[in-house]
Design a protein around this motif. Structure first.
Motif, PDB file in Angstrom:
ATOM      1  N   HIS A   1       0.794  -1.169   0.067  1.00 17.31           N
ATOM      2  CA  HIS A   1       0.149   0.029  -0.090  1.00 17.31           C
ATOM      3  C   HIS A   1       0.885   1.247   0.068  1.00 17.31           C
ATOM      4  O   HIS A   1       1.963   1.415   0.656  1.00 17.31           O
ATOM      5  CB  HIS A   1      -0.943   0.046   1.158  1.00 17.31           C
ATOM      6  CG  HIS A   1      -1.722  -1.125   1.446  1.00 17.31           C
ATOM      7  ND1 HIS A   1      -3.180  -1.109   0.810  1.00 17.31           N
ATOM      8  CD2 HIS A   1      -1.741  -2.351   2.047  1.00 17.31           C
ATOM      9  CE1 HIS A   1      -3.732  -2.048   1.242  1.00 17.31           C
ATOM     10  NE2 HIS A   1      -2.782  -2.932   1.982  1.00 17.31           N
TER      11      HIS A   1
ATOM     12  N   ASP B   1     -11.849 -10.275  -3.596  1.00 21.72           N
ATOM     13  CA  ASP B   1     -11.920  -8.742  -3.764  1.00 21.72           C
ATOM     14  C   ASP B   1     -11.037  -8.154  -2.699  1.00 21.72           C
ATOM     15  O   ASP B   1     -10.798  -8.448  -1.733  1.00 21.72           O
ATOM     16  CB  ASP B   1     -13.450  -8.236  -3.246  1.00 21.72           C
ATOM     17  CG  ASP B   1     -14.311  -8.503  -4.464  1.00 21.72           C
ATOM     18  OD1 ASP B   1     -14.214  -8.338  -5.718  1.00 21.72           O
ATOM     19  OD2 ASP B   1     -15.560  -8.722  -4.102  1.00 21.72           O
TER      20      ASP B   1
ATOM     21  N   GLY C   1      -9.295  -4.223  -1.512  1.00 25.62           N
ATOM     22  CA  GLY C   1      -9.366  -2.635  -1.560  1.00 25.62           C
ATOM     23  C   GLY C   1      -9.041  -2.209  -0.366  1.00 25.62           C
ATOM     24  O   GLY C   1      -8.490  -2.796   0.558  1.00 25.62           O
TER      25      GLY C   1
ATOM     26  N   TYR D   1     -10.646   0.547   2.673  1.00 33.55           N
ATOM     27  CA  TYR D   1     -11.822   1.479   2.995  1.00 33.55           C
ATOM     28  C   TYR D   1     -11.591   1.894   4.351  1.00 33.55           C
ATOM     29  O   TYR D   1     -11.142   1.146   5.267  1.00 33.55           O
ATOM     30  CB  TYR D   1     -13.110   0.768   2.856  1.00 33.55           C
ATOM     31  CG  TYR D   1     -13.361   0.016   3.773  1.00 33.55           C
ATOM     32  CD1 TYR D   1     -14.644   0.081   4.864  1.00 33.55           C
ATOM     33  CD2 TYR D   1     -12.846  -1.465   3.795  1.00 33.55           C
ATOM     34  CE1 TYR D   1     -14.920  -0.806   5.683  1.00 33.55           C
ATOM     35  CE2 TYR D   1     -13.448  -2.303   4.592  1.00 33.55           C
ATOM     36  CZ  TYR D   1     -14.010  -2.152   5.756  1.00 33.55           C
ATOM     37  OH  TYR D   1     -14.624  -2.973   6.619  1.00 33.55           O
TER      38      TYR D   1
ATOM     39  N   ASP E   1      -7.488   3.603 -12.688  1.00 36.45           N
ATOM     40  CA  ASP E   1      -7.464   1.981 -12.387  1.00 36.45           C
ATOM     41  C   ASP E   1      -5.961   1.448 -12.403  1.00 36.45           C
ATOM     42  O   ASP E   1      -5.771   0.297 -11.579  1.00 36.45           O
ATOM     43  CB  ASP E   1      -8.441   1.317 -13.828  1.00 36.45           C
ATOM     44  CG  ASP E   1      -9.571   1.554 -13.559  1.00 36.45           C
ATOM     45  OD1 ASP E   1     -10.224   2.334 -12.589  1.00 36.45           O
ATOM     46  OD2 ASP E   1     -10.574   1.407 -14.556  1.00 36.45           O
TER      47      ASP E   1
ATOM     48  N   MET F   1      -4.268   0.222  -9.187  1.00 35.23           N
ATOM     49  CA  MET F   1      -4.579  -1.090  -8.640  1.00 35.23           C
ATOM     50  C   MET F   1      -3.929  -2.079  -9.415  1.00 35.23           C
ATOM     51  O   MET F   1      -4.593  -2.352 -10.440  1.00 35.23           O
ATOM     52  CB  MET F   1      -6.069  -1.125  -8.042  1.00 35.23           C
ATOM     53  CG  MET F   1      -6.615  -0.134  -7.408  1.00 35.23           C
ATOM     54  SD  MET F   1      -8.382  -0.568  -7.044  1.00 35.23           S
ATOM     55  CE  MET F   1      -8.303  -1.338  -5.531  1.00 35.23           C
TER      56      MET F   1
ATOM     57  N   VAL G   1     -11.040  -3.470 -11.994  1.00 33.83           N
ATOM     58  CA  VAL G   1     -11.273  -2.611 -11.059  1.00 33.83           C
ATOM     59  C   VAL G   1     -12.642  -2.307 -11.012  1.00 33.83           C
ATOM     60  O   VAL G   1     -13.191  -2.005 -12.199  1.00 33.83           O
ATOM     61  CB  VAL G   1     -10.421  -1.086 -11.380  1.00 33.83           C
ATOM     62  CG1 VAL G   1     -10.693  -0.061 -10.282  1.00 33.83           C
ATOM     63  CG2 VAL G   1      -8.818  -1.278 -10.980  1.00 33.83           C
TER      64      VAL G   1
ATOM     65  N   ARG H   1     -15.751  -0.076  -9.377  1.00 33.33           N
ATOM     66  CA  ARG H   1     -16.037   1.081  -8.490  1.00 33.33           C
ATOM     67  C   ARG H   1     -17.561   1.133  -8.564  1.00 33.33           C
ATOM     68  O   ARG H   1     -18.296   1.679  -9.433  1.00 33.33           O
ATOM     69  CB  ARG H   1     -15.542   2.433  -9.640  1.00 33.33           C
ATOM     70  CG  ARG H   1     -14.042   2.531  -9.717  1.00 33.33           C
ATOM     71  CD  ARG H   1     -13.426   3.622 -10.424  1.00 33.33           C
ATOM     72  NE  ARG H   1     -12.054   3.583 -10.556  1.00 33.33           N
ATOM     73  CZ  ARG H   1     -11.378   4.479  -9.988  1.00 33.33           C
ATOM     74  NH1 ARG H   1     -11.689   4.810  -8.921  1.00 33.33           N
ATOM     75  NH2 ARG H   1     -10.169   4.222 -10.178  1.00 33.33           N
TER      76      ARG H   1
ATOM     77  N   ALA I   1     -16.563   0.831  -1.418  1.00 38.09           N
ATOM     78  CA  ALA I   1     -15.206   0.827  -1.832  1.00 38.09           C
ATOM     79  C   ALA I   1     -14.698   0.335  -3.018  1.00 38.09           C
ATOM     80  O   ALA I   1     -15.489  -0.516  -3.651  1.00 38.09           O
ATOM     81  CB  ALA I   1     -14.546  -0.002  -0.662  1.00 38.09           C
ATOM     82  N   THR I   2     -13.744   0.999  -3.622  1.00 35.29           N
ATOM     83  CA  THR I   2     -13.274   0.725  -4.949  1.00 35.29           C
ATOM     84  C   THR I   2     -12.308  -0.579  -4.798  1.00 35.29           C
ATOM     85  O   THR I   2     -11.646  -0.681  -3.760  1.00 35.29           O
ATOM     86  CB  THR I   2     -12.394   1.773  -5.524  1.00 35.29           C
ATOM     87  OG1 THR I   2     -13.193   3.001  -5.733  1.00 35.29           O
ATOM     88  CG2 THR I   2     -11.626   1.133  -6.914  1.00 35.29           C
ATOM     89  N   LYS I   3     -12.717  -1.445  -5.708  1.00 32.96           N
ATOM     90  CA  LYS I   3     -12.074  -2.983  -5.394  1.00 32.96           C
ATOM     91  C   LYS I   3     -11.266  -3.458  -6.683  1.00 32.96           C
ATOM     92  O   LYS I   3     -11.748  -3.244  -7.623  1.00 32.96           O
ATOM     93  CB  LYS I   3     -13.017  -3.970  -4.959  1.00 32.96           C
ATOM     94  CG  LYS I   3     -13.937  -3.655  -3.868  1.00 32.96           C
ATOM     95  CD  LYS I   3     -15.042  -4.553  -3.602  1.00 32.96           C
ATOM     96  CE  LYS I   3     -15.997  -4.164  -2.616  1.00 32.96           C
ATOM     97  NZ  LYS I   3     -17.070  -3.040  -3.142  1.00 32.96           N
TER      98      LYS I   3
ATOM     99  N   GLU J   1     -10.920  -6.572  -8.410  1.00 35.61           N
ATOM    100  CA  GLU J   1     -11.616  -7.897  -8.386  1.00 35.61           C
ATOM    101  C   GLU J   1     -10.994  -9.008  -9.362  1.00 35.61           C
ATOM    102  O   GLU J   1     -10.606  -8.758 -10.458  1.00 35.61           O
ATOM    103  CB  GLU J   1     -13.083  -7.801  -8.821  1.00 35.61           C
ATOM    104  CG  GLU J   1     -13.893  -8.885  -8.928  1.00 35.61           C
ATOM    105  CD  GLU J   1     -15.054  -8.796  -9.562  1.00 35.61           C
ATOM    106  OE1 GLU J   1     -15.632  -9.366 -10.428  1.00 35.61           O
ATOM    107  OE2 GLU J   1     -16.153  -8.116  -8.887  1.00 35.61           O
TER     108      GLU J   1
END
Length: 222
Positions: A52, A144, A146, A148, A161, A164, A177, A179, A211-213, A215
């Motif tokens: 991260h 998944d 992400g 949050y 995108d 990630m 990605v 959203r 949350a944006t993930k 996948e």
């Protein structure tokens, strides 16, 4: 009626504070742009680690500078940066370091990162850390991943995108990605929501739903 909730103020002199807010006032106060890199195992069959990088907004970064610049030289030396990192590390522990990891819809346990690193770049605070699953996370089914904040206090955004990423996925896997649209997310989860959400969203998993993930979908070899 005012509701009390615990809100994370990362890198403030106090690791966590209590903020008293009304329901209509629940919104982010701290903003960060994020990058996430999913590291696979050498055999590319499981998730080895998550890396991260969070870059915080100018206002919050300047607040951190003022709080931790003990010698008032308008910069943070190595010891001061370590104090920032240690404070953030302790503050985020009960929130799983804002990480979202699910396998086929079930939460995946993550080990706490051994340490965090803090730095300043262009007057903005940057936090870096790496964490690993407690048990091997095999690339099977839907995964998944992400970031949050369950308190709604901090908005961590993946502006592109490309921020990630996962390299070396086997041919049996795809990545994208996701959203979520807030209105659609609420509609899809309407049955699981209660009046409590509309009175105090911080008491629910809605920030997780929004949350944006990244996948990952993996099929068995055949």
């Amino acid at each position: 009626m005012h509701l009390k909730r615990q809100a994370i103020m990362m890198a403030s002199a106090m690791a966590a504070i209590f903020a008293t807010v009304g329901p209509a006032e629940v919104h982010p106060h701290v903003f960060a742009e994020a990058r996430l890199e999913v590291i696979l195992s050498p055999d590319h069959q499981s998730v080895k680690a998550l890396r991260h990088v969070w870059r915080f907004d100018d206002l919050f970064s300047s607040t951190v500078m003022m709080e931790f610049d003990k010698n008032s030289d308008l910069k943070l030396d190595d010891n001061e940066l370590k104090e920032v990192a240690d404070t953030v590390h302790a503050s985020l522990a009960e929130f799983n370091y804002f990480q979202l990891v699910t396998v086929n819809g079930k939460d995946e346990a993550m080990s706490p990162p051994p340490q965090l690193m803090a730095n300043f770049d262009n007057d903005q605070l940057i936090i870096l850390f790496e964490s690993e699953p407690k048990a091997p996370t095999r690339l099977a089914g839907k995964i998944d991943i992400g970031v949050y904040d369950p308190t709604f206090y901090t908005a961590i955004d993946f502006t592109e995108d490309a921020n990630m990423q996962v390299a070396g996925l086997p041919s049996t896997c795809t990545s994208k990605v996701v959203r979520p649209n807030p209105d659609e997310a609420i509609a899809e989860n309407q049955k699981t929501l209660t009046d409590a959400f509309f009175n105090d969203p911080t008491g629910t998993d809605m920030s997780k739903i929004f949350a944006t993930k990244l996948e990952l979908n993996c099929q068995p070899e055949g």
